[in-house]
Structures are given as structure tokens and as C-alpha cells.
Motif scaffolding. Structure first.
Motif, PDB file in Angstrom:
ATOM      1  N   LEU A  56       6.020  12.925 -31.038  1.00  0.00           N
ATOM      2  CA  LEU A  56       5.514  13.771 -32.092  1.00  0.00           C
ATOM      3  C   LEU A  56       3.822  13.288 -32.494  1.00  0.00           C
ATOM      4  O   LEU A  56       3.429  13.016 -33.778  1.00  0.00           O
ATOM      5  N   PRO A  57       3.296  13.871 -32.331  1.00  0.00           N
ATOM      6  CA  PRO A  57       1.330  14.422 -32.613  1.00  0.00           C
ATOM      7  C   PRO A  57       1.056  14.482 -33.405  1.00  0.00           C
ATOM      8  O   PRO A  57       1.206  14.971 -34.125  1.00  0.00           O
ATOM      9  N   ILE A  58      -0.192  13.937 -34.127  1.00  0.00           N
ATOM     10  CA  ILE A  58      -0.998  14.276 -35.484  1.00  0.00           C
ATOM     11  C   ILE A  58       0.461  13.924 -37.001  1.00  0.00           C
ATOM     12  O   ILE A  58      -0.110  13.292 -37.443  1.00  0.00           O
ATOM     13  N   TRP A  59       1.171  14.530 -36.992  1.00  0.00           N
ATOM     14  CA  TRP A  59       2.710  14.211 -37.612  1.00  0.00           C
ATOM     15  C   TRP A  59       2.468  12.225 -38.072  1.00  0.00           C
ATOM     16  O   TRP A  59       3.314  12.099 -36.987  1.00  0.00           O
ATOM     17  N   VAL A  60       2.825  12.562 -39.592  1.00  0.00           N
ATOM     18  CA  VAL A  60       3.237  10.601 -39.820  1.00  0.00           C
ATOM     19  C   VAL A  60       4.236  11.554 -40.860  1.00  0.00           C
ATOM     20  O   VAL A  60       4.177  12.186 -42.143  1.00  0.00           O
ATOM     21  N   SER A  61       5.024  10.943 -41.557  1.00  0.00           N
ATOM     22  CA  SER A  61       6.526  11.091 -41.658  1.00  0.00           C
ATOM     23  C   SER A  61       5.040  10.636 -43.264  1.00  0.00           C
ATOM     24  O   SER A  61       5.218   9.238 -43.401  1.00  0.00           O
ATOM     25  N   ARG A  62       5.768  11.464 -44.793  1.00  0.00           N
ATOM     26  CA  ARG A  62       5.571  11.092 -45.761  1.00  0.00           C
ATOM     27  C   ARG A  62       5.247  10.020 -46.727  1.00  0.00           C
ATOM     28  O   ARG A  62       5.633   8.841 -47.256  1.00  0.00           O
ATOM     29  N   ARG A  63       7.074   9.170 -45.935  1.00  0.00           N
ATOM     30  CA  ARG A  63       8.036   8.330 -46.240  1.00  0.00           C
ATOM     31  C   ARG A  63       7.480   7.316 -45.117  1.00  0.00           C
ATOM     32  O   ARG A  63       8.743   6.142 -45.306  1.00  0.00           O
ATOM     33  N   ASP A  64       7.247   7.631 -44.442  1.00  0.00           N
ATOM     34  CA  ASP A  64       6.615   6.476 -43.985  1.00  0.00           C
ATOM     35  C   ASP A  64       6.350   5.044 -43.693  1.00  0.00           C
ATOM     36  O   ASP A  64       4.993   4.999 -45.189  1.00  0.00           O
ATOM     37  N   ALA A  65       6.993   4.071 -44.475  1.00  0.00           N
ATOM     38  CA  ALA A  65       6.592   2.979 -45.229  1.00  0.00           C
ATOM     39  C   ALA A  65       5.620   2.123 -44.614  1.00  0.00           C
ATOM     40  O   ALA A  65       4.422   0.988 -45.172  1.00  0.00           O
ATOM     41  N   ILE A  66       4.748   2.030 -43.363  1.00  0.00           N
ATOM     42  CA  ILE A  66       3.243   2.020 -43.101  1.00  0.00           C
ATOM     43  C   ILE A  66       2.690   2.729 -43.412  1.00  0.00           C
ATOM     44  O   ILE A  66       1.419   2.340 -43.346  1.00  0.00           O
ATOM     45  N   TYR A  67       2.499   4.028 -42.911  1.00  0.00           N
ATOM     46  CA  TYR A  67       1.309   5.017 -42.289  1.00  0.00           C
ATOM     47  C   TYR A  67       2.037   5.885 -43.025  1.00  0.00           C
ATOM     48  O   TYR A  67       1.129   7.323 -43.024  1.00  0.00           O
TER      49      TYR A  67
END
Length: 380
Positions: free
Chosen positions: A305-316
Motif C-alpha cells: 500500500l503506497p504512502i503509508w508506513v507503519s509507525r512501528r516499522d523498525a527501519i522507516y
């Protein structure tokens, strides 16, 4: 989970504001632009891609003299004034058309390779007074934490010779090279032009003329109606900047002689995934419902899914909440999300039908339906 009545009450501010949102016709109307106090001679490297035309249009409206330098492979838009066109090829080091000329300002739009900056500097460092370089927030070494400032450490290049990197090697290894090579390009800009440098680091650039379809996916999908998959719990932060806001601000930076480094991320408030999709819906209207699907499920199924990045993502995880305080203090402003969405849809719907049918980002309707079906089966 599916959006409930209680969830909609939480988004009451969006609903209340929707009546005041401009129509597509109203939002695309142009506002008169005041002339600059002092006209400049501006050289734009590139100029026919995404943000370049907005720079040109705004610069002409402000009374500046504009020269473009590129390969001449893209058709130039119809400019609202006289624009000088110079041709060459930075891949092969052909910058002869720039020799022996003088400009007040150079805006470097397309560069991702340090040798492009080196070669430009060899020709232009004594011929321009101010060099503005479009970089990226991908230059940061650690994108996991929110609040990234311009002083955060940059990604390290681990190759053998950065000056030997080409567009071919960059595209073949974009995940590992793009950020570090942009960071080295910034360093080369300072090496060539000294203190006369402005570095602008955008995140997602969106709006009319965006051919990536990353943000376009959302208003286009929501306008189609039905059950829409919304990633995560709706609270993940999102940052986007309209290409017009970015392009026009860079002209104002040039006018003011502003140097330094700036995160060009928007908007100037905390935008969540829920606020984004409901903001799009306020413009598109129609019968759409929203179903939240947890991040771990989407990652497992490679939803893309574009634009969205989980705030829990360990890298981004921090890339949706980059600090833009310095840029706002330097005059960066943002048009309403509703205006961007309306104008984007108007532009997108003007494209050929076959282009509209093939988005470059996001799942297809069939893929989305399969994901929703799998999630409902798992959630019971």
C-alpha cells in the motif's frame, strides 16, 4: 477492523470541515501572483519533469528570466512566457551549452549522482551566485524514529567509488544506493559552491503531474467507492507535499538568497492515515466504507500500500513524522489537502483512459478484495 460510528465521531472535525472544501472547479482556479522585488536570471537543470514546470510557471509569474538545461527528450509544456532552452547530456558530461554564461541562481532538480554535481560545478561555480539542490529525506542514516531533523546523521556510502556510479548502477541497486548517493551529492554541492548552497529534502511529492501514482492511488480508489482497505489502525502519520508548494517555495528561497538545509515535508500539522483517507473522501464523496487491517497482516501478505508506513516499522517508522520546523520558518507553506486532492483528480481524469486504468502503485481492486476477504476470514 471496520470503521464504526464511534470512529466517525472521532473524525468529526473532518466531517464538519468537508462542507467548506472547495469544488474541483474552484480549486483549480489560479490566483494572481505578485511580481518579485528584483528579477533574477534562473537556470533550472531539468525543468520538464514533475516539479520543474511548477518552478518555471511561478518564476515567470514573478517576473524572472528562466533558462532550462536538459536533454530535450521530453516535450516541454506551453510556458506562459518566454523560456530559453539549452540542451546537453549530464550522463556523458556534455555541458558545453552552459559555458560562458552567467545566472543569479541554479536549481538542480534531477541529480542523484555525485559526478553530475561535480561536472556542473566545474562549469557553473563561477557563473552562478546561488545553487539549490533537491535531495531527499532518504539521505538519513536512521529513519526509524519520528522527529528527524536536518542535523541527523546521513547514510554512508559503502561502494568503491561514488564518482563512478551511474544511473544504471543506481537503478540496479536503488534500495542501498539512492540515499547514500544523494548524501554524497549534497556534500559535492558544498564542495563546488561553498556557502552558496541550499539543500531541500522532500519526502513524498504529490499532486497534479505525479506519474508515480503513489498518493493518487488513495483518492482514485476512494472515489470508486465500496469497501476500502485502510492500513494499520488509522493513527500512523503521513507526510506529503504538493509539487506546486515545493516548486514555488524553491523560487522564493532563490529570491531571498536563503541558504541552508531544509526538510520539505508537509503538511504543517499532524496528518494521520485516517485523516488522509477521510479527507480524500470529503472531496470525492460517494458510498465508501473503510476497513482497518493490521500492519503485521499486511506485511505478511506483502500488500504494497503506497504512502503509508507503519509507525512501528523498525527501519522507516519515522518517515511520516520528519521535522519540518526549519522549512516552515523559512517560508514553506502548504495549500489545503482538499485542494491537492481535487486538482490531482482533475488532472488524472484528463489522462487517456488506458493510463487511468493502469495505476503505477497500490494493489488492484482484485488484490485488495482478496486481502480484505483473507482478513475478514482471519478476524472472524
Amino acid at each position: 477492523m471496520r470503521t464504526t460510528r464511534r470512529d466517525l465521531f472521532k473524525l468529526g472535525a473532518l466531517a464538519a470541515a468537508s462542507a467548506a472544501l472547495p469544488s474541483i472547479a474552484a480549486s483549480t482556479a489560479t490566483t494572481p501572483v505578485a511580481r518579485a522585488a528584483k528579477p533574477l536570471k534562473i537556470l533550472i537543470l531539468g525543468g520538464t519533469g514533475f516539479t520543474g514546470p511548477f518552478q518555471v510557471q511561478y518564476a515567470l509569474a514573478r517576473g524572472h528570466e528562466v533558462t532550462l538545461f536538459n536533454r530535450g527528450r521530453r516535450p516541454s509544456p506551453e510556458w506562459p512566457g518566454e523560456v530559453e532552452q539549452l540542451h546537453g547530456d549530464r550522463n556523458s558530461g556534455d555541458l558545453k551549452a552552459l559555458e560562458g554564461r552567467q545566472w543569479d541562481v541554479c536549481i538542480d532538480n534531477p541529480t542523484s549522482l555525485p559526478f553530475w554535481v561535480r561536472d556542473a560545478g566545474a562549469v557553473l561555480k563561477d557563473s552562478v551566485g546561488h545553487y539549490l539542490f533537491i535531495s531527499t529525506i532518504s539521505v538519513y542514516a536512521d529513519g526509524s524514529k519520528p522527529g528527524i531533523t536536518e542535523d541527523a546523521p546521513l547514510a554512508a556510502y559503502k561502494g568503491r567509488d561514488a564518482m563512478a556510479e551511474t544511473r544504471g548502477t543506481l537503478m540496479a541497486d536503488v534500495g542501498n544506493l539512492y540515499g547514500p548517493l544523494k548524501a554524497l551529492s549534497e556534500a559535492e554541492a558544498h564542495r563546488q559552491f561553498g556557502k552558496r548552497v541550499t539543500i531541500v529534502r522532500p519526502g513524498y511529492i504529490v499532486g497534479p503531474r505525479d506519474e508515480t501514482d503513489r498518493f493518487t492511488y488513495w483518492p482514485h480508489r476512494i472515489a470508486q467507492g465500496g469497501e476500502v482497505l485502510v492500513p494499520g489502525d488509522g493513527a500512523d502519520p503521513v507526510q506529503v507535499i504538493d509539487g506546486r508548494d515545493l516548486g514555488e517555495w524553491m523560487i522564493r528561497l532563490a529570491e531571498n538568497g536563503t541558504t541552508g538545509t531544509f526538510n520539505a515535508c508537509g503538511p504543517d500539522y499532524a496528518l494521520s492515515t485516517d485523516a488522509m483517507v477521510h479527507g480524500c473522501h470529503a472531496v470525492t464523496g460517494g458510498p465508501a466504507t473503510f476497513t482497518h487491517v493490521p500492519a503485521d497482516f499486511l506485511e505478511k501478505h506483502e500488500a504494497g500500500l503506497p504512502i503509508w508506513v507503519s509507525r512501528r516499522d523498525a527501519i522507516y517508522g519515522g518517515y511520516g513524522a520528519v521535522s519540518n520546523t526549519r522549512a516552515i520558518e523559512a517560508g514553506l507553506s502548504f495549500r489545503p489537502l482538499a485542494t491537492t486532492v481535487a486538482d490531482l483528480l482533475a488532472w488524472f481524469r484528463s489522462l487517456p483512459a488506458e493510463r487511468q486504468a493502469k495505476l503505477g502503485a497500490g494493489p488492484s481492486r482484485e488484490q485488495e478484495a482478496a486481502l480484505l476477504k483473507a482478513w475478514h476470514a482471519q478476524a472472524g
